[in-house]
Design a protein around this motif. Structure first.
Motif, PDB file in Angstrom:
ATOM      1  N   ILE A  34      27.851  10.902  36.452  1.00 32.18           N
ATOM      2  CA  ILE A  34      27.010  11.326  37.568  1.00 32.18           C
ATOM      3  C   ILE A  34      27.690  12.428  38.384  1.00 32.18           C
ATOM      4  CG2 ILE A  34      26.040  10.546  39.775  1.00 32.18           C
ATOM      5  CD1 ILE A  34      25.309   7.920  38.416  1.00 32.18           C
ATOM      6  N   ARG A  35      28.977  12.278  38.636  1.00 28.90           N
ATOM      7  CA  ARG A  35      29.717  13.312  39.361  1.00 28.90           C
ATOM      8  C   ARG A  35      29.696  14.629  38.585  1.00 28.90           C
ATOM      9  NH1 ARG A  35      30.743  12.796  44.140  1.00 28.90           N
ATOM     10  NH2 ARG A  35      30.936  15.021  43.839  1.00 28.90           N
ATOM     11  N   GLY A  36      29.836  14.511  37.275  1.00 25.86           N
ATOM     12  CA  GLY A  36      29.823  15.702  36.427  1.00 25.86           C
ATOM     13  C   GLY A  36      28.511  16.473  36.543  1.00 25.86           C
ATOM     14  N   ILE A  37      27.406  15.742  36.628  1.00 22.65           N
ATOM     15  CA  ILE A  37      26.091  16.393  36.749  1.00 22.65           C
ATOM     16  C   ILE A  37      26.021  17.179  38.063  1.00 22.65           C
ATOM     17  CG2 ILE A  37      23.614  15.983  36.979  1.00 22.65           C
ATOM     18  CD1 ILE A  37      23.974  13.525  35.176  1.00 22.65           C
ATOM     19  N   ALA A  38      26.504  16.551  39.152  1.00 20.61           N
ATOM     20  CA  ALA A  38      26.486  17.232  40.449  1.00 20.61           C
ATOM     21  C   ALA A  38      27.410  18.447  40.423  1.00 20.61           C
ATOM     22  CB  ALA A  38      26.903  16.272  41.556  1.00 20.61           C
ATOM     23  N   GLU A  39      28.566  18.290  39.789  1.00 19.68           N
ATOM     24  CA  GLU A  39      29.521  19.398  39.755  1.00 19.68           C
ATOM     25  C   GLU A  39      28.985  20.589  38.961  1.00 19.68           C
ATOM     26  OE1 GLU A  39      33.082  17.254  38.719  1.00 19.68           O
ATOM     27  OE2 GLU A  39      33.060  16.396  40.755  1.00 19.68           O
ATOM     28  N   SER A  40      28.008  20.330  38.073  1.00 24.59           N
ATOM     29  CA  SER A  40      27.419  21.460  37.357  1.00 24.59           C
ATOM     30  C   SER A  40      26.310  22.117  38.181  1.00 24.59           C
ATOM     31  CB  SER A  40      26.889  21.008  35.995  1.00 24.59           C
ATOM     32  OG  SER A  40      25.721  20.234  36.160  1.00 24.59           O
ATOM     33  N   GLY A  41      26.200  21.721  39.465  1.00 27.70           N
ATOM     34  CA  GLY A  41      25.292  22.415  40.376  1.00 27.70           C
ATOM     35  C   GLY A  41      23.936  21.753  40.588  1.00 27.70           C
ATOM     36  N   LYS A  42      23.727  20.588  39.980  1.00 30.22           N
ATOM     37  CA  LYS A  42      22.439  19.910  40.115  1.00 30.22           C
ATOM     38  C   LYS A  42      22.432  18.994  41.340  1.00 30.22           C
ATOM     39  CE  LYS A  42      21.462  21.340  35.898  1.00 30.22           C
ATOM     40  NZ  LYS A  42      20.331  22.176  35.560  1.00 30.22           N
ATOM     41  N   GLN A  56      25.412  18.108  45.008  1.00 30.59           N
ATOM     42  CA  GLN A  56      25.967  16.951  45.717  1.00 30.59           C
ATOM     43  C   GLN A  56      25.315  15.658  45.219  1.00 30.59           C
ATOM     44  OE1 GLN A  56      28.285  17.543  47.955  1.00 30.59           O
ATOM     45  NE2 GLN A  56      27.914  19.585  48.789  1.00 30.59           N
ATOM     46  N   VAL A  57      26.061  14.564  45.367  1.00 27.88           N
ATOM     47  CA  VAL A  57      25.487  13.250  45.068  1.00 27.88           C
ATOM     48  C   VAL A  57      25.169  12.557  46.389  1.00 27.88           C
ATOM     49  CG1 VAL A  57      25.797  11.021  43.932  1.00 27.88           C
ATOM     50  CG2 VAL A  57      26.901  13.062  42.983  1.00 27.88           C
ATOM     51  N   TYR A  72      32.733   5.782  45.745  1.00 30.85           N
ATOM     52  CA  TYR A  72      33.416   6.589  44.759  1.00 30.85           C
ATOM     53  C   TYR A  72      32.545   7.736  44.264  1.00 30.85           C
ATOM     54  CZ  TYR A  72      35.886   7.480  40.343  1.00 30.85           C
ATOM     55  OH  TYR A  72      36.552   8.049  39.304  1.00 30.85           O
ATOM     56  N   VAL A  73      31.269   7.473  44.097  1.00 30.28           N
ATOM     57  CA  VAL A  73      30.424   8.448  43.399  1.00 30.28           C
ATOM     58  C   VAL A  73      29.711   9.429  44.337  1.00 30.28           C
ATOM     59  CG1 VAL A  73      28.245   7.145  43.258  1.00 30.28           C
ATOM     60  CG2 VAL A  73      28.887   8.661  41.392  1.00 30.28           C
ATOM     61  N   THR A  74      29.530   9.082  45.619  1.00 32.20           N
ATOM     62  CA  THR A  74      28.669   9.905  46.474  1.00 32.20           C
ATOM     63  C   THR A  74      29.427  10.847  47.403  1.00 32.20           C
ATOM     64  OG1 THR A  74      28.619   8.219  48.201  1.00 32.20           O
ATOM     65  CG2 THR A  74      26.867   8.133  46.550  1.00 32.20           C
ATOM     66  N   ASP A  75      28.718  11.919  47.817  1.00 33.67           N
ATOM     67  CA  ASP A  75      29.221  12.795  48.868  1.00 33.67           C
ATOM     68  C   ASP A  75      28.602  12.384  50.203  1.00 33.67           C
ATOM     69  OD1 ASP A  75      30.642  14.846  47.172  1.00 33.67           O
ATOM     70  OD2 ASP A  75      28.636  14.928  46.295  1.00 33.67           O
TER      71      ASP A  75
END
Ligand code: ADP
Ligand code: ADP
Ligand code: MG
Ligand code: MG
Length: 603
Positions: A255-263, A100-101, A277-280
């Protein structure tokens, strides 16, 4: 029950220049005890045990260096770090979540970077014991039963890998003077260099040396370097400074891509549209800048940002601002312009050796704020300079019999003296104009800066001084180039509203370039849209209605906007969502009415 904290701001306390008023007038001192002292004859030291909270020292200090605050007793056990006696303290620690971001937002000087350094393991929190030696063991013991305990156990064991994009990217060229390519190759543990370079548009930057990069390039190189490291947690401290909207979007995709890869990812940010736009999740740090900061609980992005605007945190029943920031539901295109044309220009051309700008003709009526949007290096600054008479157009003319007050994009503080002296010299009695005081000086807390030297101000502080110096002018057109840069969310709103209100009240006009779409949305009545090939050629439309302009611009960016039902603030639709697809089909990139949104699913 309350506990009292006393804060003396080191760079404001000037015991050699004042009459030691705090020490002489403290009633506890007068009674023979040593509440306020001056050890080493340098900075006042206030005993929090002896202080009775009368507030006299705050009032009598000529440099506004003292703050005495009452905090709730429960908070005492939440103290994570204190830099020294009578100095800044941080309460509670942000949360991070796998995959998650989380966004961290709050005023300048409220402890965001401090919190990031702690999460990254660079700063061992002392739990308030600033004289002792802080250890991870002690901190982990303190965290017993709390969510972030495991995080710090792994930090202490050196098991958790953290990558931090620091706030101060301008320090990077001091550490690395060679080409960008070599730096990124060295950082590329994830073997994703090509992809990241592509996403962040850094191809042309690869062969340049770091000291030769522009601010925006440097920022993206720093973001790239941080994201190429193989880590469990990624921390981005203010990744959008110096970047235009397109680049902010590219950064947020990465940044979203990094979170989507599980980080796990944490982002500190002042651009609300970007944050949205970028955060959860969003966490707010509130408190008193320079004195203390309290980290709020975790909120879903939309709720968190709405709470930030409201100045109220419902879950914890805390009000941190006495007013809410609201968005007028003034229909797009509806303006309160006067008939009088304040400034007028024919089609304008400007040619430099490697760059060419063409701007369509336009005029600006009284009571109008013209917003200017577009990517970097398309000639926005050049256009504003021509309007302000700083640069001569190669073709065309600007008919401004009108006077123009101009705030440049790049601020320099060559003035040799204090902020107070600067205002006295440049503004004289205009500084005390009640309209200026009410709209800008008081809400931006400029009084706190008056005793400081111009050359020692931070980017945000210098920005505030420059905005005030421009808006104080008795002029026809206010020309402001990127006024939101380096300001925190609160100050951005103050500035956007002040420009709008002051220009309309005075029946004058303004032209405002900015990359924060929220600021652009609040401040503008009409829009100029720049397009072209950055660094090669640029084209500007004539002034469009806000709806036309926003539509045109958002179409280029590929984003759609709607209004939030509760606050009326414009929100970026999640790309690919039903609303996003519908609006793109209809060609209404700018927000539709609030009623429409009520049928939209909550997120
Ligand atoms: P933010 O990132 O929210 O702007 P920071 O975490 O950088 O805030 O700083 C919070 C407060 O702590 C500021 O008042 C700052 O001056 C103070 N501070 C930061 N670092 C230090 C330090 N090493 N020693 C003393 N005070 C510090
Ligand atoms: P923006 O404000 O949209 O980022 P600018 O107006 O600052 O764009 O610059 C547009 C282009 O013109 C850039 O490529 C810049 O390098 C170039 N440029 C700006 N000023 C000059 C100048 N005085 N001489 C030569 N080139 C310039
Ligand atoms: Mg910071
Ligand atoms: Mg510019």
């Amino acid at each position: 029950m309350v506990h009292r904290i006393a804060v003396v701001e080191e760079d404001l306390c000037q015991s050699k220049k004042c009459g030691l008023e705090c020490i002489k007038e403290c009633p506890v001192n007068i009674n023979g005890q040593e509440c306020i002292t001056l050890p080493g004859s340098k900075i006042a030291l206030i005993s929090e045990e002896l202080c009775i909270g009368c507030g006299i020292c705050i009032k009598v200090c000529p440099f506004d260096a003292i703050d005495i605050l009452n905090l709730s007793e429960e908070l005492k056990s939440d103290k994570i770090h204190q830099y020294g006696v009578n100095s800044f303290r941080l309460f509670r620690i942000p949360t991070v979540r796998k995959g998650q971001v989380v966004g961290l937002v709050g005023r300048n000087g409220i402890g965001k970077s401090t919190a990031l350094k702690i999460l990254a393991g660079q700063l061992v929190p002392n739990l308030g014991d600033y004289e002792g030696t802080a250890t991870w063991d002690r901190f982990i013991q303190y965290l017993s039963g709390r969510e972030m305990k495991e995080h710090f156990e792994r930090i202490a064991d050196g098991e958790l890998r953290v990558s931090l994009k620091p706030q101060a990217v301008y320090k990077l060229p001091e550490a690395w003077t060679k080409e960008t390519r070599l730096l990124l190759q060295q950082m590329d543990e994830r073997k994703k260099m090509d992809e990241v370079v592509e996403t962040l548009n850094l191809k042309e930057t690869l062969d340049k040396k770091l000291p030769d990069l522009s601010g925006g390039e440097l920022q993206r190189v720093a973001v790239a370097a941080a994201s190429l490291k193989d880590a469990d947690l990624y921390l981005f401290d203010e990744p959008s400074s110096y970047n235009d909207v397109f680049q902010r979007l590219a950064v947020s995709k990465l940044i979203r891509g990094i979170a989507e890869s599980g980080k796990s990812v944490l982002v500190v940010e002042h651009d609300i549209a970007f944050l949205d736009y970028v955060t959860d999740y969003v966490q707010i740090i509130y408190g008193e800048p320079g004195a203390y900061g309290i980290v709020s609980g975790l909120y879903a992005s939309r709720t968190g940002i709405n709470s930030l605007l409201d100045g109220y945190l419902p879950q914890e029943n805390v009000r941190f601002r006495d007013h809410a920031v609201t968005f007028g539901q003034r229909a797009a295109g509806e303006t309160v312009e006067s008939e009088e044309v304040v400034a007028k220009y024919t089609a304008l051309g400007k040619s430099y050796k490697a760059f060419k700008l063409e701007a369509a003709a336009g005029e600006i009526n009284g009571g109008t704020i013209l917003g200017v949007v577009g990517a970097n290096a398309l000639g926005k600054t050049t256009f504003l300079k021509m309007l302000a008479g700083v640069e001569k157009p190669t073709s065309g003319t600007v008919h401004v019999d009108a006077k123009v007050a101009y705030k440049p994009q790049y601020l320099s503080s060559e003035f040799d003296g204090t902020v107070d002296e600067f205002f006295m010299t440049t503004l004289g009695s205009k500084y005390t104009d009640p309209v200026l005081q009410d709209n800008l000086v008081v809400p931006l807390r400029l009084e706190k800066l008056l005793a400081r030297r111009m050359g020692e101000l931070s980017g945000g502080e210098l920005q505030k001084v420059a905005i005030v110096a421009t808006m104080a002018q008795d002029t026809d057109v206010y020309a402001l180039d990127e006024p939101s840069a380096f300001l925190d969310v609160e100050d951005r709103f103050v500035v956007a509203r002040a420009i709008n209100r002051m220009v309309k009240a005075r029946g004058k006009a303004a032209v405002v370039i900015d990359h924060d779409l929220q600021v652009v949305d609040i401040v503008s009545d009409r829009l100029l849209v720049f397009s072209g090939d950055p660094g090669v050629s640029g084209e500007a439309t004539s002034p469009l209605t806000k709806e036309e302009g926003m539509n045109e611009f958002l179409r280029r960016v590929g984003l759609t906007y709607r209004r939030d039902v509760n606050t009326g603030r414009p929100r970026v639709n999640k790309p690919g969502s039903k609303l996003d697809r519908d609006q793109k089909d209809r060609g209404t990139y700018y927000y539709v009415s609030a009623q429409r949104e009520e049928s939209a699913p909550a997120d």
